[in-house]
Design a protein around this motif. Structure first.
Motif, PDB file in Angstrom:
ATOM      1  N   MET A  17      25.535   7.234  64.717  1.00  0.00           N
ATOM      2  CA  MET A  17      25.938   8.646  64.778  1.00  0.00           C
ATOM      3  C   MET A  17      25.772   9.288  63.402  1.00  0.00           C
ATOM      4  N   THR A  18      25.178  10.475  63.374  1.00  0.00           N
ATOM      5  CA  THR A  18      24.985  11.188  62.114  1.00  0.00           C
ATOM      6  C   THR A  18      26.330  11.618  61.543  1.00  0.00           C
ATOM      7  N   LYS A  19      26.541  11.350  60.267  1.00  0.00           N
ATOM      8  CA  LYS A  19      27.770  11.750  59.589  1.00  0.00           C
ATOM      9  C   LYS A  19      27.534  13.029  58.818  1.00  0.00           C
ATOM     10  N   HIS A  20      28.256  14.081  59.168  1.00  0.00           N
ATOM     11  CA  HIS A  20      28.216  15.339  58.432  1.00  0.00           C
ATOM     12  C   HIS A  20      29.516  15.494  57.648  1.00  0.00           C
ATOM     13  N   LEU A  21      29.445  16.128  56.495  1.00  0.00           N
ATOM     14  CA  LEU A  21      30.641  16.521  55.748  1.00  0.00           C
ATOM     15  C   LEU A  21      30.680  18.040  55.726  1.00  0.00           C
ATOM     16  N   LEU A  22      31.334  18.620  56.724  1.00  0.00           N
ATOM     17  CA  LEU A  22      31.379  20.071  56.872  1.00  0.00           C
ATOM     18  C   LEU A  22      32.733  20.638  56.469  1.00  0.00           C
ATOM     19  N   SER A  23      33.804  19.973  56.886  1.00  0.00           N
ATOM     20  CA  SER A  23      35.162  20.409  56.572  1.00  0.00           C
ATOM     21  C   SER A  23      36.048  19.184  56.469  1.00  0.00           C
ATOM     22  N   LEU A  24      37.027  19.237  55.580  1.00  0.00           N
ATOM     23  CA  LEU A  24      37.973  18.139  55.477  1.00  0.00           C
ATOM     24  C   LEU A  24      38.791  17.986  56.743  1.00  0.00           C
ATOM     25  N   LEU A  60      36.464   8.018  51.130  1.00  0.00           N
ATOM     26  CA  LEU A  60      35.721   8.857  50.200  1.00  0.00           C
ATOM     27  C   LEU A  60      36.476   9.043  48.887  1.00  0.00           C
ATOM     28  N   ILE A  61      37.769   9.295  48.957  1.00  0.00           N
ATOM     29  CA  ILE A  61      38.555   9.461  47.736  1.00  0.00           C
ATOM     30  C   ILE A  61      38.583   8.165  46.930  1.00  0.00           C
ATOM     31  N   HIS A  62      38.850   7.059  47.608  1.00  0.00           N
ATOM     32  CA  HIS A  62      38.959   5.785  46.902  1.00  0.00           C
ATOM     33  C   HIS A  62      37.610   5.357  46.326  1.00  0.00           C
ATOM     34  N   ARG A  63      36.535   5.548  47.096  1.00  0.00           N
ATOM     35  CA  ARG A  63      35.224   5.136  46.609  1.00  0.00           C
ATOM     36  C   ARG A  63      34.768   6.019  45.449  1.00  0.00           C
ATOM     37  N   ALA A  64      35.027   7.323  45.545  1.00  0.00           N
ATOM     38  CA  ALA A  64      34.656   8.225  44.445  1.00  0.00           C
ATOM     39  C   ALA A  64      35.417   7.864  43.175  1.00  0.00           C
ATOM     40  N   ALA A  65      36.706   7.515  43.307  1.00  0.00           N
ATOM     41  CA  ALA A  65      37.493   7.107  42.145  1.00  0.00           C
ATOM     42  C   ALA A  65      36.971   5.790  41.588  1.00  0.00           C
ATOM     43  N   GLU A  66      36.614   4.864  42.469  1.00  0.00           N
ATOM     44  CA  GLU A  66      36.097   3.565  42.030  1.00  0.00           C
ATOM     45  C   GLU A  66      34.795   3.725  41.262  1.00  0.00           C
ATOM     46  N   LEU A  83      29.941  14.101  39.760  1.00  0.00           N
ATOM     47  CA  LEU A  83      28.756  13.257  39.864  1.00  0.00           C
ATOM     48  C   LEU A  83      29.077  11.987  40.653  1.00  0.00           C
ATOM     49  N   TYR A  84      30.194  11.351  40.318  1.00  0.00           N
ATOM     50  CA  TYR A  84      30.564  10.102  40.973  1.00  0.00           C
ATOM     51  C   TYR A  84      30.957  10.348  42.435  1.00  0.00           C
ATOM     52  N   THR A  85      31.559  11.507  42.676  1.00  0.00           N
ATOM     53  CA  THR A  85      31.921  11.859  44.049  1.00  0.00           C
ATOM     54  C   THR A  85      30.679  12.106  44.887  1.00  0.00           C
ATOM     55  N   ALA A  86      29.682  12.767  44.308  1.00  0.00           N
ATOM     56  CA  ALA A  86      28.422  12.979  45.035  1.00  0.00           C
ATOM     57  C   ALA A  86      27.792  11.646  45.409  1.00  0.00           C
ATOM     58  N   MET A  87      27.864  10.666  44.505  1.00  0.00           N
ATOM     59  CA  MET A  87      27.324   9.347  44.798  1.00  0.00           C
ATOM     60  C   MET A  87      28.066   8.705  45.964  1.00  0.00           C
ATOM     61  N   ALA A  88      29.385   8.839  45.983  1.00  0.00           N
ATOM     62  CA  ALA A  88      30.181   8.277  47.082  1.00  0.00           C
ATOM     63  C   ALA A  88      29.848   8.951  48.405  1.00  0.00           C
ATOM     64  N   ILE A  89      29.662  10.264  48.376  1.00  0.00           N
ATOM     65  CA  ILE A  89      29.345  10.999  49.602  1.00  0.00           C
ATOM     66  C   ILE A  89      27.989  10.580  50.147  1.00  0.00           C
ATOM     67  N   TYR A  90      26.994  10.447  49.269  1.00  0.00           N
ATOM     68  CA  TYR A  90      25.689   9.948  49.715  1.00  0.00           C
ATOM     69  C   TYR A  90      25.820   8.550  50.318  1.00  0.00           C
ATOM     70  N   GLU A  91      26.565   7.693  49.638  1.00  0.00           N
ATOM     71  CA  GLU A  91      26.735   6.324  50.119  1.00  0.00           C
ATOM     72  C   GLU A  91      27.353   6.317  51.513  1.00  0.00           C
ATOM     73  N   TRP A  92      28.274   7.229  51.730  1.00  0.00           N
ATOM     74  CA  TRP A  92      28.981   7.309  53.013  1.00  0.00           C
ATOM     75  C   TRP A  92      28.088   7.804  54.149  1.00  0.00           C
ATOM     76  N   CYS A  93      27.250   8.807  53.877  1.00  0.00           N
ATOM     77  CA  CYS A  93      26.603   9.490  55.003  1.00  0.00           C
ATOM     78  C   CYS A  93      25.099   9.267  55.155  1.00  0.00           C
ATOM     79  N   VAL A  94      24.400   8.882  54.089  1.00  0.00           N
ATOM     80  CA  VAL A  94      22.949   8.772  54.201  1.00  0.00           C
ATOM     81  C   VAL A  94      22.593   7.400  54.789  1.00  0.00           C
ATOM     82  N   PRO A  95      21.891   7.362  55.903  1.00  0.00           N
ATOM     83  CA  PRO A  95      21.549   6.065  56.515  1.00  0.00           C
ATOM     84  C   PRO A  95      20.588   5.278  55.634  1.00  0.00           C
ATOM     85  N   ARG A  96      20.730   3.957  55.670  1.00  0.00           N
ATOM     86  CA  ARG A  96      19.892   3.090  54.847  1.00  0.00           C
ATOM     87  C   ARG A  96      19.163   2.080  55.729  1.00  0.00           C
TER      88      ARG A  96
END
Length: 309
Positions: A1-8, A19-25, A296-309
């Protein structure tokens, strides 16, 4: 399933916390380079001005091994009348994700997501700035540790950043956000309804008042934002007089702080001496620059979360 980040408000609780924990990590690690998104292409489409958010998502893509394609407001055929839906259908065949900032309301990013088969990341609309709030709460976690039981005072306009902060706060059990906004410039009614629902479901809370009263309980975090979000204008010619008592001065910062242990946050850009005094923004309690770097680190976490690999 495609993951969108549109609204909290749309995220599952597990995804929101991850997302919060990974961005902090990632922030604690200093954002190591990785080839996690090697051979991927990310569209970064900004129809409004941006320094930090656009740069952070573009640099994060590069540091994860992806190629960012950065579009300005005049670069795509939406500028000549093509619908956002057709744009999404076409770009889905080229790209692996789209980060979008738009001057329109939330409906536009929803329409883009519905027409796309790749992740859509809302990098700010007129109504909500979800990636900012995720980043800010990651920064708070790094700075304060456990978020439960913490308290944040937000002083200023009930803008898209304030909306996202309220949504995030209400999703964290025991977290309290106190919004102090000028009369007529508070959270929109729709946002209040959503925040109330999230509070009932997850255990955070929010209150809002329209004066900087002397009896406000000090907080762990004092936060303000620019009074004119992305340069927007206000219909009331005397709006600055309404906002004057909400300037974050040294005196107000001292009153709202817990005996000097509190931190000051600002989503930047700041209009110095208007929304906040330089002595506060550059002062010993300010973590505004660290907060900006965290994006910057949060953007990395968001990509990791939603972009398929």
């Amino acid at each position: 399933m495609t993951k969108h980040l549109l609204s909290l408000a749309d995220l599952t609780q597990s995804d929101f916390i991850w997302l919060i924990h990974r961005a902090a990590e990632i922030g604690d690690l200093g954002g190591p380079n990785s080839d996690l998104l090697a051979q991927r292409c990310v569209g970064v489409y900004f129809r409004k001005t941006s320094t930090r958010t656009r740069t952070s998502f573009a640099v994060a893509a590069v540091r994860l091994g992806a190629l960012p394609l950065v579009y300005g407001p005049a670069d795509l055929q939406t500028n000549t009348g093509e619908s956002i839906e057709d744009t999404g259908r076409v770009l889905s065949r080229y790209l692996d994700a789209i980060v979008i900032r738009t001057a329109a309301d939330h409906d536009e990013v929803v329409a883009l997501a519905q027409a796309s088969c790749i992740p859509i990341i809302n990098a700010m609309t007129a109504t909500e700035h979800p990636t900012q709030a995720i980043s800010d709460f990651a920064m708070m976690k790094r700075q304060l540790g456990n978020l439960s039981g913490r308290r944040l005072i937000y002083v200023g306009e009930g803008n898209n950043t304030a909306v996202a902060l309220a949504f995030a706060a209400c999703r964290i059990e025991g977290f309290r956000i106190h919004l102090v906004t000028p009369e007529g410039y508070g959270l929109p009614d729709t946002a209040k309804s959503i925040a109330t629902r999230l509070s009932a479901e997850y255990g955070g809370s929010y209150v809002e008042q329209h004066e900087v009263s002397p009896d406000i309980e000090p907080a762990d975090v004092v936060y303000t934002s620019r009074w004119q979000t992305t340069g927007t204008t206000k219909a009331d010619p005397d709006w600055r007089a309404r906002f004057e008592p909400f300037r974050l001065t040294e005196t107000l910062m001292a009153r709202l702080s817990r005996s000097g242990d509190s931190v000051f946050m600002h989503d930047l850009p700041a209009n110095r001496e208007e929304d906040t005094e330089s002595s506060v923004l550059d002062g010993p309690q300010s973590i505004a620059l660290m907060q900006s770097e965290q994006k910057l680190y949060t953007a990395m976490a968001i990509y990791e979360w939603c972009v398929p690999r």
